[in-house]
Scaffold this motif. Structure first.
Motif, mmCIF file in Angstrom:
data_model
loop_
_atom_site.group_PDB
_atom_site.id
_atom_site.type_symbol
_atom_site.label_atom_id
_atom_site.label_comp_id
_atom_site.label_asym_id
_atom_site.label_seq_id
_atom_site.Cartn_x
_atom_site.Cartn_y
_atom_site.Cartn_z
ATOM 1 N N GLY A 1 85.318 -25.419 19.162
ATOM 2 C CA GLY A 1 84.422 -26.547 20.048
ATOM 3 C C GLY A 1 83.858 -25.863 20.930
ATOM 4 N N SER A 2 84.011 -26.328 22.414
ATOM 5 C CA SER A 2 83.255 -25.851 23.490
ATOM 6 C C SER A 2 84.380 -25.902 24.657
ATOM 7 C CB SER A 2 81.981 -26.456 23.754
ATOM 8 O OG SER A 2 82.216 -27.918 23.812
ATOM 9 N N ARG A 3 83.975 -25.548 25.766
ATOM 10 C CA ARG A 3 84.890 -25.510 26.973
ATOM 11 C C ARG A 3 83.669 -25.926 28.133
ATOM 12 N NH1 ARG A 3 89.653 -23.197 28.244
ATOM 13 N NH2 ARG A 3 90.170 -24.052 26.255
ATOM 14 N N VAL A 4 84.176 -26.881 28.922
ATOM 15 C CA VAL A 4 83.414 -27.349 30.198
ATOM 16 C C VAL A 4 83.691 -26.297 31.127
ATOM 17 C CG1 VAL A 4 83.224 -29.141 32.251
ATOM 18 C CG2 VAL A 4 83.568 -29.588 29.651
ATOM 19 N N VAL A 5 82.754 -25.823 31.940
ATOM 20 C CA VAL A 5 82.860 -24.749 32.951
ATOM 21 C C VAL A 5 82.523 -25.647 34.040
ATOM 22 C CG1 VAL A 5 82.082 -22.349 33.888
ATOM 23 C CG2 VAL A 5 82.596 -22.711 31.418
ATOM 24 N N ARG A 6 83.116 -25.186 35.175
ATOM 25 C CA ARG A 6 82.909 -25.781 36.543
ATOM 26 C C ARG A 6 82.616 -24.872 37.595
ATOM 27 N NH1 ARG A 6 83.760 -31.471 36.095
ATOM 28 N NH2 ARG A 6 83.984 -31.675 38.273
ATOM 29 N N ILE A 7 81.599 -24.627 37.712
ATOM 30 C CA ILE A 7 80.884 -23.491 38.674
ATOM 31 C C ILE A 7 80.652 -24.257 40.114
ATOM 32 C CG2 ILE A 7 79.109 -21.657 39.149
ATOM 33 C CD1 ILE A 7 78.206 -22.044 36.078
ATOM 34 N N PRO A 8 81.405 -23.595 41.093
ATOM 35 C CA PRO A 8 81.407 -23.972 42.653
ATOM 36 C C PRO A 8 79.819 -23.736 42.930
ATOM 37 C CG PRO A 8 83.351 -22.583 42.056
ATOM 38 C CD PRO A 8 82.556 -22.639 41.125
ATOM 39 N N LEU A 9 79.394 -24.623 43.643
ATOM 40 C CA LEU A 9 77.732 -24.633 43.998
ATOM 41 C C LEU A 9 77.760 -23.289 45.125
ATOM 42 C CD1 LEU A 9 76.601 -28.277 44.352
ATOM 43 C CD2 LEU A 9 76.215 -26.591 42.485
ATOM 44 N N TYR B 1 78.714 -33.980 42.705
ATOM 45 C CA TYR B 1 78.707 -33.717 44.111
ATOM 46 C C TYR B 1 80.100 -34.090 44.789
ATOM 47 C CZ TYR B 1 73.505 -33.731 43.465
ATOM 48 O OH TYR B 1 72.206 -33.231 42.999
ATOM 49 N N GLU B 2 80.837 -34.872 44.255
ATOM 50 C CA GLU B 2 82.090 -35.187 44.768
ATOM 51 C C GLU B 2 83.145 -33.745 45.003
ATOM 52 O OE1 GLU B 2 86.175 -37.540 43.699
ATOM 53 O OE2 GLU B 2 84.017 -38.430 43.262
ATOM 54 N N ASN B 3 82.780 -32.969 43.757
ATOM 55 C CA ASN B 3 83.649 -31.674 43.894
ATOM 56 C C ASN B 3 82.785 -30.322 44.232
ATOM 57 O OD1 ASN B 3 86.450 -32.760 43.002
ATOM 58 N ND2 ASN B 3 85.541 -33.213 41.440
ATOM 59 N N ASN B 4 81.326 -30.731 44.408
ATOM 60 C CA ASN B 4 80.610 -29.593 44.815
ATOM 61 C C ASN B 4 80.390 -28.532 43.732
ATOM 62 O OD1 ASN B 4 78.434 -28.947 46.732
ATOM 63 N ND2 ASN B 4 79.960 -27.448 47.711
ATOM 64 N N GLU B 5 80.391 -29.027 42.418
ATOM 65 C CA GLU B 5 80.150 -28.062 41.336
ATOM 66 C C GLU B 5 79.115 -28.314 40.431
ATOM 67 O OE1 GLU B 5 85.153 -27.462 40.749
ATOM 68 O OE2 GLU B 5 84.217 -29.196 39.674
#
Length: 186
Positions: free
Chosen positions: A147-155, A80-84
């Protein structure tokens, strides 16, 4: 009990039910927009659904969009801080979405409540699918080696009928799908 061992009242594993939920959400959008779709019989390349249009006025009259569907109900998946929406994507899936393709590729992640019984709001006036799906384009990103990667999707990248039609217009014009922040920074 692990999430994989959890089953719905009908006996289906939670992971398979989440796949069905994310697909149902997209199919509802397709019905509302008049778009069509294909689903591969065997998912061995990371594409869960191909969305198809007809009668568009761009370079391609019948544009296509290939979509990898995911669903999460993990605690803390919304920042919620970054809206993602924060989603951990495995190497195989990530690398498929970053590769060059003649058809635009996107990731769509459905954010759902944690339990089966909360996924739908059923009442006299109709049924609502909870919560929502969000889209992200990994086109042009570098592949990962392990491994894997974190994806940060804007809301703000909610996968709804307006966003879907904008993407189909872009595909009709031979353009790749760009994330909103990337488009705004040009």
């Amino acid at each position: 009990m692990s999430a994989k061992a959890v089953r719905g009242a009908g006996g289906t594993a939670l992971s398979h039910s989440k796949e069905s939920l994310s697909l149902a959400y997209v199919q509802a959008l397709l019905a509302a927009t008049g778009l069509n779709h294909n689903e591969p019989k065997i998912d061995n390349d990371g594409i869960d659904i191909t969305i198809r249009g007809k009668g568009f006025c761009g370079y391609f009259e019948e544009p296509k969009l290939e979509v990898q569907l995911k669903c999460t109900s993990r605690d803390g998946c919304i920042d919620y801080e970054n809206n993602e929406l924060v989603y951990q994507l495995e190497k195989k899936n990530y690398n498929y979405l970053v590769k060059p393709s003649p058809i635009p590729l996107i990731l769509v992640v459905h954010h759902a409540p944690p339990t089966f019984g909360e996924w739908l709001d059923e009442h006299e006036d109709g049924t609502t699918i909870k919560y929502a799906s969000y889209w992200y384009s990994l086109y042009g990103h570098d592949p990962i080696s392990a491994g894997s990667r974190v994806v940060r999707i804007p809301l703000e990248q909610r996968f709804d009928s307006k966003a879907l039609m904008r993407m189909m217009e872009s595909a009709s014009n031979g353009q790749m799908i760009e994330n909103l922040k990337e488009r705004a920074s040009e």
